[in-house]
Design a protein around this motif. Structure first.
Motif, PDB file in Angstrom:
ATOM      1  N   UNK A  12       0.818  -1.211   0.000  1.00 12.58           N
ATOM      2  CA  UNK A  12       0.000   0.000   0.000  1.00 12.58           C
ATOM      3  C   UNK A  12       0.852   1.260   0.000  1.00 12.58           C
ATOM      4  N   UNK A  13       2.009   1.236  -0.649  1.00  8.40           N
ATOM      5  CA  UNK A  13       2.896   2.384  -0.610  1.00  8.40           C
ATOM      6  C   UNK A  13       2.309   3.628  -1.259  1.00  8.40           C
ATOM      7  N   UNK A  14       1.588   3.472  -2.373  1.00 11.92           N
ATOM      8  CA  UNK A  14       1.028   4.623  -3.066  1.00 11.92           C
ATOM      9  C   UNK A  14      -0.022   5.323  -2.221  1.00 11.92           C
ATOM     10  N   UNK A  15      -0.864   4.540  -1.570  1.00  7.81           N
ATOM     11  CA  UNK A  15      -1.895   5.145  -0.732  1.00  7.81           C
ATOM     12  C   UNK A  15      -1.281   5.815   0.502  1.00  7.81           C
ATOM     13  N   UNK A  16      -0.222   5.237   1.052  1.00 10.96           N
ATOM     14  CA  UNK A  16       0.465   5.860   2.188  1.00 10.96           C
ATOM     15  C   UNK A  16       1.063   7.200   1.764  1.00 10.96           C
ATOM     16  N   UNK A  17       1.638   7.267   0.574  1.00 10.72           N
ATOM     17  CA  UNK A  17       2.203   8.519   0.094  1.00 10.72           C
ATOM     18  C   UNK A  17       1.116   9.573  -0.121  1.00 10.72           C
ATOM     19  N   UNK A  18      -0.034   9.174  -0.633  1.00 11.80           N
ATOM     20  CA  UNK A  18      -1.132  10.118  -0.804  1.00 11.80           C
ATOM     21  C   UNK A  18      -1.628  10.645   0.540  1.00 11.80           C
ATOM     22  N   UNK A  19      -1.636   9.781   1.565  1.00 11.18           N
ATOM     23  CA  UNK A  19      -2.029  10.245   2.893  1.00 11.18           C
ATOM     24  C   UNK A  19      -0.998  11.215   3.462  1.00 11.18           C
ATOM     25  N   UNK A  20       0.279  10.968   3.213  1.00 13.05           N
ATOM     26  CA  UNK A  20       1.321  11.885   3.680  1.00 13.05           C
ATOM     27  C   UNK A  20       1.173  13.246   3.004  1.00 13.05           C
ATOM     28  N   UNK A  21       0.809  13.249   1.727  1.00 11.39           N
ATOM     29  CA  UNK A  21       0.638  14.525   1.016  1.00 11.39           C
ATOM     30  C   UNK A  21      -0.482  15.354   1.618  1.00 11.39           C
ATOM     31  N   UNK A  22      -1.496  14.724   2.198  1.00  7.65           N
ATOM     32  CA  UNK A  22      -2.580  15.489   2.828  1.00  7.65           C
ATOM     33  C   UNK A  22      -2.105  16.245   4.062  1.00  7.65           C
ATOM     34  N   UNK A  23      -1.015  15.817   4.669  1.00  8.81           N
ATOM     35  CA  UNK A  23      -0.479  16.518   5.834  1.00  8.81           C
ATOM     36  C   UNK A  23       0.316  17.756   5.455  1.00  8.81           C
ATOM     37  N   UNK A  24       0.673  17.880   4.167  1.00 10.38           N
ATOM     38  CA  UNK A  24       1.464  19.020   3.699  1.00 10.38           C
ATOM     39  C   UNK A  24       0.521  20.184   3.411  1.00 10.38           C
ATOM     40  N   UNK A  25       0.903  21.423   3.741  1.00  8.54           N
ATOM     41  CA  UNK A  25       0.059  22.573   3.380  1.00  8.54           C
ATOM     42  C   UNK A  25      -0.239  22.622   1.891  1.00  8.54           C
ATOM     43  N   UNK A  26      -1.425  23.144   1.564  1.00  5.68           N
ATOM     44  CA  UNK A  26      -1.888  23.099   0.178  1.00  5.68           C
ATOM     45  C   UNK A  26      -0.976  23.871  -0.764  1.00  5.68           C
ATOM     46  N   UNK A  27      -0.374  24.981  -0.284  1.00  9.27           N
ATOM     47  CA  UNK A  27       0.487  25.752  -1.167  1.00  9.27           C
ATOM     48  C   UNK A  27       1.771  25.008  -1.520  1.00  9.27           C
ATOM     49  N   UNK A  28       2.291  24.199  -0.582  1.00 10.33           N
ATOM     50  CA  UNK A  28       3.527  23.456  -0.838  1.00 10.33           C
ATOM     51  C   UNK A  28       3.266  22.060  -1.386  1.00 10.33           C
ATOM     52  N   UNK A  29       2.016  21.656  -1.487  1.00  6.77           N
ATOM     53  CA  UNK A  29       1.703  20.284  -1.894  1.00  6.77           C
ATOM     54  C   UNK A  29       2.147  19.947  -3.315  1.00  6.77           C
ATOM     55  N   UNK A  30       1.971  20.841  -4.319  1.00  2.00           N
ATOM     56  CA  UNK A  30       2.438  20.463  -5.668  1.00  2.00           C
ATOM     57  C   UNK A  30       3.940  20.212  -5.739  1.00  2.00           C
ATOM     58  N   UNK A  31       4.741  21.046  -5.054  1.00  2.00           N
ATOM     59  CA  UNK A  31       6.183  20.826  -5.076  1.00  2.00           C
ATOM     60  C   UNK A  31       6.585  19.531  -4.396  1.00  2.00           C
ATOM     61  N   UNK A  32       5.970  19.240  -3.237  1.00  2.00           N
ATOM     62  CA  UNK A  32       6.283  17.996  -2.531  1.00  2.00           C
ATOM     63  C   UNK A  32       5.822  16.788  -3.336  1.00  2.00           C
ATOM     64  N   UNK A  33       4.672  16.896  -3.984  1.00  2.00           N
ATOM     65  CA  UNK A  33       4.178  15.790  -4.811  1.00  2.00           C
ATOM     66  C   UNK A  33       5.107  15.504  -5.982  1.00  2.00           C
ATOM     67  N   UNK A  34       5.759  16.524  -6.513  1.00  2.00           N
ATOM     68  CA  UNK A  34       6.715  16.288  -7.587  1.00  2.00           C
ATOM     69  C   UNK A  34       8.057  15.800  -7.095  1.00  2.00           C
TER      70      UNK A  34
END
Length: 465
Positions: free
Chosen positions: A246-268
């Motif tokens: 379930x690594x992909x789903x865990x990563x998506x959950x981690x991205x929800x903890x990041x502020x929305x403004x920094x989320x695109x950079x962290x996702x990349x």
């Protein structure tokens, strides 16, 4: 001729009227000048009277100093910049210190999760291949995890079995090697006497005898360490299973903890960091396997005992860059020295150095490439810092952590520059886009108005309802 006197009379009357107007304007200007002069005289008189009414300070009164500048203006610019940078560095250092304290408190969990990440990076390609062959995700994860854990367990069992099987032979060869080393020292140009060698041996035996309690306590601590190691292994196994499944789903959950403004950079940055970690683990495994095979063959042909366990140790220590190669090579040389003599130890040293030179100049640049390019100084410092903080586990995790951090920081810097260029302030006046836009024909509505009406040419026409 009768009209000429009348015309001259009118001209004279007009000149007389113009002269009268000029006299009136001159008189008004003189009157205004007198009024302004009177105002100046009155203001100067008032200031003189006020100065005469205010008493002078006594002679014993201290002189009043000139007003001082603001404190900020008195501080040099370089000192202000240093102060601004200094308190920010203090905040970063405090944050890092608190983070290190937290990591030290849960060191076992952190190292277990880091080991799980490394194992997952090594096993995930197998899961992907099995899923492409048609296996379900759960079954592919289970097969990969079971095979990986079985292989690692067999390697550990083989090392222990080889060591226990050759322990008696090794002890006999160690005694013979010590005797041979003693004879070599007596015949060497170092002028070592037998009494000095006996004194050294007596001191060693006395030290062991007087430190029996410390050795016993160390043995008890070794039991505690074994329990912690088993606990860490279980945590690493469970973490590896969940990361593989379930690594992909865990990563998506981690991205929800990041502020929305920094989320695109962290996702990349996340996928790039994972590719860097995967490339590091694959390259390190291949390089370590090549080192173990060639050094193990050299030790085996030189008739050094426990060649296979030593090769396994070389494979495991290769996961600690630079330092691990030195330690494993020194171990092989010491075993060859105490069992086969000085000449064999020198030959083992030559084999180890040759393989390590090939590794450093050919294998690592070719296999790892540009994916995990880290300067050797950064490797040494990170390994030393990781070893000081968390021992062997920290030394193993330090270099991949530095490589991943380098990738993430580089991507975020490029992403920030791209966003700044994209959302930067536009030129004054007409923009390039509006300047290059074609002029609409007469009677046509602008594109924005058409967009507001849904793009229909007849939208908005007709009376309001």
């Amino acid at each position: 001729m009768s009209r000429l006197p009348g015309w001259l009379g009118r001209l004279g009357a007009e000149l007389t009227e113009i002269g009268a107007r000029l006299e009136e304007r001159r008189a008004e200007d003189e009157r205004r000048a007198d009024v302004d002069a009177a105002k100046d005289v009155s203001s100067s008189t008032l200031s003189t009277v006020a100065a005469a009414q205010v008493p002078r300070p006594p002679s014993y009164a201290p002189a009043v100093a000139a007003p001082r500048p603001e404190p900020v203006a008195a501080i040099p610019w370089g000192m202000r910049v240093a102060a601004e940078a200094g308190w920010r560095l203090l905040v970063l250092a405090g944050t890092l210190w608190v983070l290190m304290r937290i990591i030290s408190a849960v060191q076992l969990v952190v190292l277990a999760f880091a080991a799980a990440l490394l194992v997952t990076a090594m096993l995930q390609p197998t899961v992907v291949r099995l899923k492409r062959l048609g296996l379900p995700r759960g079954l592919a994860t289970a097969v990969t995890a079971v095979l990986g854990f079985v292989v690692m367990g067999l390697v550990g069992w083989f090392v222990v079995w080889q060591v226990m099987d050759n322990l008696d032979t090794l002890s006999d060869r160690v005694r013979d090697g010590i005797d041979e080393l003693k004879r070599w020292l007596l015949d060497s140009p170092f002028h070592v006497t037998e009494s000095q060698i006996n004194d050294i041996a007596k001191n060693l035996s006395d030290t062991i005898g007087t430190n029996t309690e410390e050795i016993t306590s160390a043995g008890l601590q070794g039991v505690t360490v074994m329990v912690e190691v088993l606990t860490g292994l279980l945590l690493a196994m469970f973490s590896t299973l969940f990361l593989l499944y379930d690594g992909k789903r865990i990563w998506q959950w981690v991205l929800k903890l990041v502020p929305s403004q920094a989320r695109p950079g962290v996702a990349g940055a996340g996928p790039r960091a994972w590719r860097t970690l995967t490339a590091y683990v694959r390259g390190t495994v291949i390089v370590a396997l090549i080192d173990a095979i060639f050094i193990g063959l050299g030790i085996y042909f030189l008739d050094v005992p426990m060649a296979v366990p030593l090769a396994v140790f070389i494979f495991l220590f290769a996961f600690i860059p630079l330092v691990g190669a030195v330690i494993s090579g020194a171990l092989a040389v010491v075993v060859a020295l105490v069992t086969q003599g000085v000449f064999t130890a020198l030959m083992v040293l030559i084999v180890v150095l040759a393989v390590q030179q090939i590794e450093g100049h050919i294998l690592q640049p070719f296999i790892l490439g540009r994916a995990v390019r880290v300067h050797p100084l950064a490797v040494v410092l990170s390994v030393a810092a990781g070893g000081m903080v968390a021992g062997i586990g920290g030394a193993v995790v330090a270099v991949p952590l530095v490589a991943v951090t380098n990738t993430v920081v580089g991507y975020l810097r490029s992403y920030g520059h791209a966003q700044a260029d994209l959302h930067g302030p536009g030129p004054h006046g007409a923009t390039a886009l509006s300047a290059m836009a074609p002029t609409p024909p007469p009677g046509a509505r602008p594109a924005d108005e058409a967009a507001d009406t849904g793009g229909r040419p007849d939208a908005g026409a007709g009376p309001e309802k």
